[in-house]
Design an enzyme around this catalytic site. Structure first.
Site, PDB file in Angstrom:
ATOM      1  N   ASP A  95     -11.629  -7.333  -1.167  1.00 31.54           N
ATOM      2  CA  ASP A  95     -12.457  -8.715  -0.865  1.00 31.54           C
ATOM      3  C   ASP A  95     -13.570  -8.275  -0.753  1.00 31.54           C
ATOM      4  O   ASP A  95     -13.774  -7.629   0.102  1.00 31.54           O
ATOM      5  CB  ASP A  95     -11.399  -9.663  -0.119  1.00 31.54           C
ATOM      6  CG  ASP A  95     -10.965  -9.058   1.207  1.00 31.54           C
ATOM      7  OD1 ASP A  95     -10.328  -8.378   1.274  1.00 31.54           O
ATOM      8  OD2 ASP A  95     -11.915  -9.119   2.188  1.00 31.54           O
ATOM      9  N   THR A 128      -6.365  -0.966   2.616  1.00 26.68           N
ATOM     10  CA  THR A 128      -7.014  -1.931   1.859  1.00 26.68           C
ATOM     11  C   THR A 128      -8.307  -2.267   3.105  1.00 26.68           C
ATOM     12  O   THR A 128      -7.802  -2.399   4.243  1.00 26.68           O
ATOM     13  CB  THR A 128      -6.517  -3.250   1.394  1.00 26.68           C
ATOM     14  OG1 THR A 128      -5.745  -3.504   2.309  1.00 26.68           O
ATOM     15  CG2 THR A 128      -5.765  -2.536   0.050  1.00 26.68           C
ATOM     16  N   GLU A 154       0.705  -1.136   0.022  1.00 29.17           N
ATOM     17  CA  GLU A 154      -0.194  -0.007   0.063  1.00 29.17           C
ATOM     18  C   GLU A 154       0.787   1.308   0.036  1.00 29.17           C
ATOM     19  O   GLU A 154       0.489   2.163  -0.702  1.00 29.17           O
ATOM     20  CB  GLU A 154      -0.854  -0.062   1.290  1.00 29.17           C
ATOM     21  CG  GLU A 154      -1.815  -1.229   1.151  1.00 29.17           C
ATOM     22  CD  GLU A 154      -2.474  -1.282   2.825  1.00 29.17           C
ATOM     23  OE1 GLU A 154      -3.443  -2.262   2.705  1.00 29.17           O
ATOM     24  OE2 GLU A 154      -1.766  -0.952   3.696  1.00 29.17           O
ATOM     25  N   LYS A 209     -14.232  -3.664   6.525  1.00 32.77           N
ATOM     26  CA  LYS A 209     -13.892  -4.446   7.655  1.00 32.77           C
ATOM     27  C   LYS A 209     -12.344  -4.240   7.289  1.00 32.77           C
ATOM     28  O   LYS A 209     -11.849  -4.776   6.282  1.00 32.77           O
ATOM     29  CB  LYS A 209     -14.337  -5.972   7.610  1.00 32.77           C
ATOM     30  CG  LYS A 209     -13.746  -6.748   8.432  1.00 32.77           C
ATOM     31  CD  LYS A 209     -14.222  -8.145   8.094  1.00 32.77           C
ATOM     32  CE  LYS A 209     -13.660  -9.131   9.392  1.00 32.77           C
ATOM     33  NZ  LYS A 209     -12.281  -9.584   8.497  1.00 32.77           N
ATOM     34  N   ASP A 210     -11.609  -3.974   8.417  1.00 32.27           N
ATOM     35  CA  ASP A 210     -10.172  -3.859   8.413  1.00 32.27           C
ATOM     36  C   ASP A 210      -9.369  -4.243   9.504  1.00 32.27           C
ATOM     37  O   ASP A 210     -10.167  -4.660  10.601  1.00 32.27           O
ATOM     38  CB  ASP A 210      -9.649  -2.579   7.801  1.00 32.27           C
ATOM     39  CG  ASP A 210      -9.641  -1.248   8.717  1.00 32.27           C
ATOM     40  OD1 ASP A 210     -10.121  -1.387  10.006  1.00 32.27           O
ATOM     41  OD2 ASP A 210      -8.786  -0.438   8.780  1.00 32.27           O
ATOM     42  N   MET A 211      -8.036  -3.814   9.488  1.00 32.35           N
ATOM     43  CA  MET A 211      -7.301  -4.347  10.785  1.00 32.35           C
ATOM     44  C   MET A 211      -6.738  -3.281  11.382  1.00 32.35           C
ATOM     45  O   MET A 211      -5.870  -3.357  12.268  1.00 32.35           O
ATOM     46  CB  MET A 211      -6.434  -5.643  10.360  1.00 32.35           C
ATOM     47  CG  MET A 211      -6.978  -6.685   9.679  1.00 32.35           C
ATOM     48  SD  MET A 211      -5.948  -8.017   9.112  1.00 32.35           S
ATOM     49  CE  MET A 211      -5.234  -8.585  10.951  1.00 32.35           C
ATOM     50  N   GLU A 212      -6.923  -2.057  11.008  1.00 31.41           N
ATOM     51  CA  GLU A 212      -6.196  -0.679  11.751  1.00 31.41           C
ATOM     52  C   GLU A 212      -7.012   0.454  11.801  1.00 31.41           C
ATOM     53  O   GLU A 212      -6.978   1.157  12.928  1.00 31.41           O
ATOM     54  CB  GLU A 212      -5.023  -0.363  10.781  1.00 31.41           C
ATOM     55  CG  GLU A 212      -3.964  -1.363  10.754  1.00 31.41           C
ATOM     56  CD  GLU A 212      -4.169  -2.370   9.651  1.00 31.41           C
ATOM     57  OE1 GLU A 212      -5.142  -2.142   8.689  1.00 31.41           O
ATOM     58  OE2 GLU A 212      -3.344  -3.585   9.693  1.00 31.41           O
TER      59      GLU A 212
END
Ligand code: ADE
Length: 276
Positions: free
Chosen positions: A234, A124, A45, A208-211
């Site tokens: 996705d 992303t 990224e 939905k992400d992770m950060e």
């Protein structure tokens, strides 16, 4: 070749002066935005943005604690001092240090070091087709919340766990760029268990992400406005396994992300927070 010492010292002094100048101007939201920090989680990224903004890697790394893998690229683009940071590769496993822990620490350290007017978390995300998301769509997150911090003690430990907050409002930017807007839910897993799914539904999330919610939490603690730009790799509620679809699309979607971030940065250039 290493730069001569006096060049490095002059460069450091100029940067320190820019940070001081920025701090002095930070009394209202009416001054032009001067310094931004772009927080990304993955090298894939980061690199298109580094190339676009012609940033240089800070090889000295003295702004961060000794030994951390965090990487900073910096430079000036259209009058903005840009610091792009990513948490680097895990020292043992050699993979990108994704997730909320690294993102929180890096955001904290970057705010302390660079005193930004604005943070952009770019990355992303998974998207929900039931909410209108498609692969390669780029969104601005209007709200963030966590979906894997379950504390079933009402009220209000449960709400603390969810940590829902609105992001910095940018109506002019949204209108001008015509960017999609949706809610973002953050957790430390790429996959989705049934409990996470219920929480994501309760969070009314499109993404939905992770950060994201972790970056927004730290920035809020330190009163730095934050915008989040997320590109869909996705479809979480689609037929393909998430990890496979993510790996298939991450490079192309990171390119789409960099176009969107460039548009946002171009829009921000010369404007104040209250213009956004
Ligand atoms: N980043 C990209 N896709 C993701 C997903 N499905 N969940 C969490 N983070 C992501």
């Amino acid at each position: 070749m290493a730069p001569p010492e006096e060049t490095t010292a002059a460069h450091a002094a100029a940067e320190a002066a820019a940070i001081e100048e920025n701090l002095a101007a930070k009394t209202t939201g009416d001054q032009p935005i001067s310094t931004i920090v772009i927080v990304v989680a993955m090298q894939t990224e980061a690199l298109p943005l580094v190339a676009k903004f012609e940033l240089s890697e800070d090889l000295d790394r003295s702004v961060f604690p000794k030994g951390v893998p965090w990487v900073r690229y910096h430079g000036t683009y259209k009058g903005l001092h840009i610091n792009l940071v990513w948490p680097g590769k895990d020292a043992v496993l050699g993979v990108d240090s994704v997730g909320t822990v690294s993102a929180s620490l890096l955001t904290y350290a970057s705010i302390q070091a660079f005193k930004p007017d604005l943070i952009i978390n770019a990355g992303t995300a998974g998207g929900f087709q039931a909410k209108g998301a498609s692969i390669i769509d780029v969104y601005l997150a209007s709200d963030v919340a966590f979906h894997d911090r379950r504390i079933p003690i009402p009220v209000i430990f449960d709400l603390y766990g969810i940590g829902a907050r609105r992001t910095f409002s940018t109506p002019n930017l949204v209108k001008q760029l015509g960017i999609k807007v949706g809610k973002l839910s953050t957790g430390d897993s790429l996959d989705m268990c049934p409990q996470d799914e219920s929480s994501i539904t309760a969070n009314d999330a499109t993404l939905k992400d992770m950060e994201g919610a972790a970056v927004a939490y730290v920035a809020d603690l330190l009163s730095v406005p934050t915008i989040l730009i997320k590109a869909v790799t996705d479809i979480v509620d689609g037929p393909k396994p998430t990890a496979e679809e993510f790996m298939e699309n991450v490079v192309a979607v990171s390119a789409a992300l960099h176009y969107a971030v460039t548009e946002v940065v171009d829009f921000i250039s010369g404007k104040s927070l209250s213009d956004l």
